[in-house]
Design an enzyme around this catalytic site. Structure first.
Site, PDB file in Angstrom:
ATOM      1  N   THR A 216     -10.417 -73.004  10.662  1.00 25.38           N
ATOM      2  CA  THR A 216     -11.516 -72.069  10.422  1.00 25.38           C
ATOM      3  C   THR A 216     -10.950 -70.782   9.809  1.00 25.38           C
ATOM      4  OG1 THR A 216     -11.483 -70.902  12.564  1.00 25.38           O
ATOM      5  CG2 THR A 216     -12.676 -72.989  12.475  1.00 25.38           C
ATOM      6  N   GLY A 217     -11.761 -70.126   8.982  1.00 23.92           N
ATOM      7  CA  GLY A 217     -11.278 -68.920   8.317  1.00 23.92           C
ATOM      8  C   GLY A 217     -10.115 -69.213   7.398  1.00 23.92           C
ATOM      9  N   ALA A 218     -10.253 -70.288   6.587  1.00 20.07           N
ATOM     10  CA  ALA A 218      -9.113 -70.784   5.818  1.00 20.07           C
ATOM     11  C   ALA A 218      -9.101 -70.342   4.363  1.00 20.07           C
ATOM     12  CB  ALA A 218      -9.099 -72.320   5.873  1.00 20.07           C
TER      13      ALA A 218
ATOM     14  N   GLY B 162      -5.840 -64.937   3.688  1.00 15.34           N
ATOM     15  CA  GLY B 162      -4.954 -64.487   4.765  1.00 15.34           C
ATOM     16  C   GLY B 162      -4.077 -65.575   5.337  1.00 15.34           C
ATOM     17  N   ILE B 163      -3.808 -65.467   6.647  1.00 13.36           N
ATOM     18  CA  ILE B 163      -2.889 -66.421   7.272  1.00 13.36           C
ATOM     19  C   ILE B 163      -3.494 -67.822   7.346  1.00 13.36           C
ATOM     20  CG2 ILE B 163      -1.690 -64.633   8.593  1.00 13.36           C
ATOM     21  CD1 ILE B 163      -3.160 -65.581  11.064  1.00 13.36           C
ATOM     22  N   GLY B 164      -4.831 -67.931   7.340  1.00 11.03           N
ATOM     23  CA  GLY B 164      -5.467 -69.242   7.357  1.00 11.03           C
ATOM     24  C   GLY B 164      -5.141 -70.023   6.102  1.00 11.03           C
TER      25      GLY B 164
ATOM     26  N   TYR C 130     -13.154 -56.057  19.421  1.00  9.40           N
ATOM     27  CA  TYR C 130     -12.119 -56.936  18.885  1.00  9.40           C
ATOM     28  C   TYR C 130     -11.072 -57.249  19.947  1.00  9.40           C
ATOM     29  CZ  TYR C 130      -8.385 -58.716  15.891  1.00  9.40           C
ATOM     30  OH  TYR C 130      -7.399 -59.505  15.331  1.00  9.40           O
TER      31      TYR C 130
END
Length: 359
Positions: A31-33, A36-38, A217
């Site tokens: 998820t969130g790919a 960034g790091i994804g 957060y």
């Protein structure tokens, strides 16, 4: 006729023997790919074995997801890279995405729970410059402690947005994907992207959505640490294991979003300071590639050998060498169990509301 049938059975048995579950393509959903790091994790996974994976990029923005897929296929033309629309802040989107996953795959080997937001940060400029010349400088940059507060929003489902996006949407996704995550005779892994900003002090069992707080957060990330522990309690016997990682201090869109009005040249001026700090602390990973180290390391581990009460940190030495290190989390089984029961109750409530909307 019987001879032909018998031959087909023999061929099938040979294939099963030669290419058993351990040799079949691993199915990985991130998820969130799309950035960034994804995205870097996806590229690192494909660099290791581009033809031995079925990779699924689960993203909210499909235009960006398509661009990410195209970039990955440019580097790895033969890779199997699929897209899935998923907004973890939306209950209906999570349920729809899970339904699609169950139609496409009969199993999931790895589920990387990486999507997350840090909305509307309020930056205390005075505290920032004061912190530059204090002994708290490393903690300030790594966690935002003392310089950041956030103002949360409400989703269309009536949930706090940070809680829904970072935690509850992922929890519901796991619940929906039980049929492809839990199988007798094999293991599957849940891998949460947490944070060094996951503080027990920001979390309240009587206010799990952080409705009355100013650090949603931090609360959501601590909640993911707690939930991971509880998931191991409830799912290990079904072959499902959960772990938590921390990417360290990484310069991504989430980081830049902390200071939306900060001129770009100031970030450039600060970078030498960050590199200098990394000579003294290994948590300043700085780049998405370095930050994804623990996520990538997890892919190569036996989930049964991992400690459920440990957070696995991406670290980078002053010389730029990446490694993963376990550090004990500030969590306990009793609190994790109470939190898990609260999430089950909330799940029941949101499902009921969703059903009422559909009538």
């Amino acid at each position: 006729m019987l001879r032909t049938f018998a031959c087909k059975i023999c061929v099938f048995c040979f294939i099963c023997f030669q290419f058993g579950p351990e040799k079949m393509n691993k199915v990985v959903l991130v998820t969130g790919a799309n950035s960034g790091i994804g995205l870097v994790l996806c590229e690192r996974l494909l660099s290791q074995d581009s033809e031995g994976l079925q990779l699924c990029l689960a993203c909210r923005n499909m235009r960006r997801a398509q661009a990410a897929r195209a970039a990955l296929l440019t580097l790895h033309p033969t890779a199997q890279v699929a897209l899935l629309q998923l907004d973890t802040s939306s209950i209906s989107s999570v349920i729809s995405a899970a339904r699609e996953v169950k139609l496409r795959y009969n199993r999931l080997d790895y589920l990387y729970l990486n999507a997350g937001i840090m909305p509307n940060p309020q930056f205390d400029v005075k505290a920032f410059f004061k912190g530059l010349f204090s002994s708290n400088i490393v903690t300030m940059f790594a966690t935002g402690e003392g310089i950041l507060t956030q103002k949360d929003d409400i989703t269309s489902d009536g949930l706090q947005e940070v809680f829904a996006t970072n935690l509850f949407g992922h929890f519901l996704l796991i619940r929906e994907l039980e049929p492809v995550l839990c199988h007798t005779g094999r293991t599957s892994q849940l891998i949460w992207t947490s944070s060094s900003n996951a503080h027990r002090s920001a979390f309240n069992l009587e206010d799990v959505q952080h409705l009355r707080g100013t650090q949603p957060y931090s609360s959501s990330k601590y909640a993911s640490d707690l939930l991971s522990l509880a998931l191991n309690t409830h799912y290990n016997k079904q072959g499902l294991y959960s772990s938590v990682i921390c990417p360290g201090f990484v310069m991504t869109s989430l980081t830049y979003g902390i200071l939306p009005s900060f001129p770009a040249f100031l970030w450039t001026l600060l970078m030498p300071l960050f590199w200098l700090i990394r000579m003294f602390t290994n948590t300043f990973t700085l780049t998405p590639y370095n930050g994804a180290e623990a996520l990538f390391w997890m892919f190569k581990q036996n989930p049964e050998s991992l400690d459920p009460q440990v957070k696995y940190h991406s670290l980078t030495s002053g010389l730029g060498n990446n490694y993963t290190q376990p550090r004990k989390m500030d969590v306990d089984l009793e609190t994790s169990e109470v939190f898990y029961e609260k999430l089950l109750q909330l799940e029941s409530e949101v499902r009921k509301k969703l059903k009422e909307k559909q009538i």
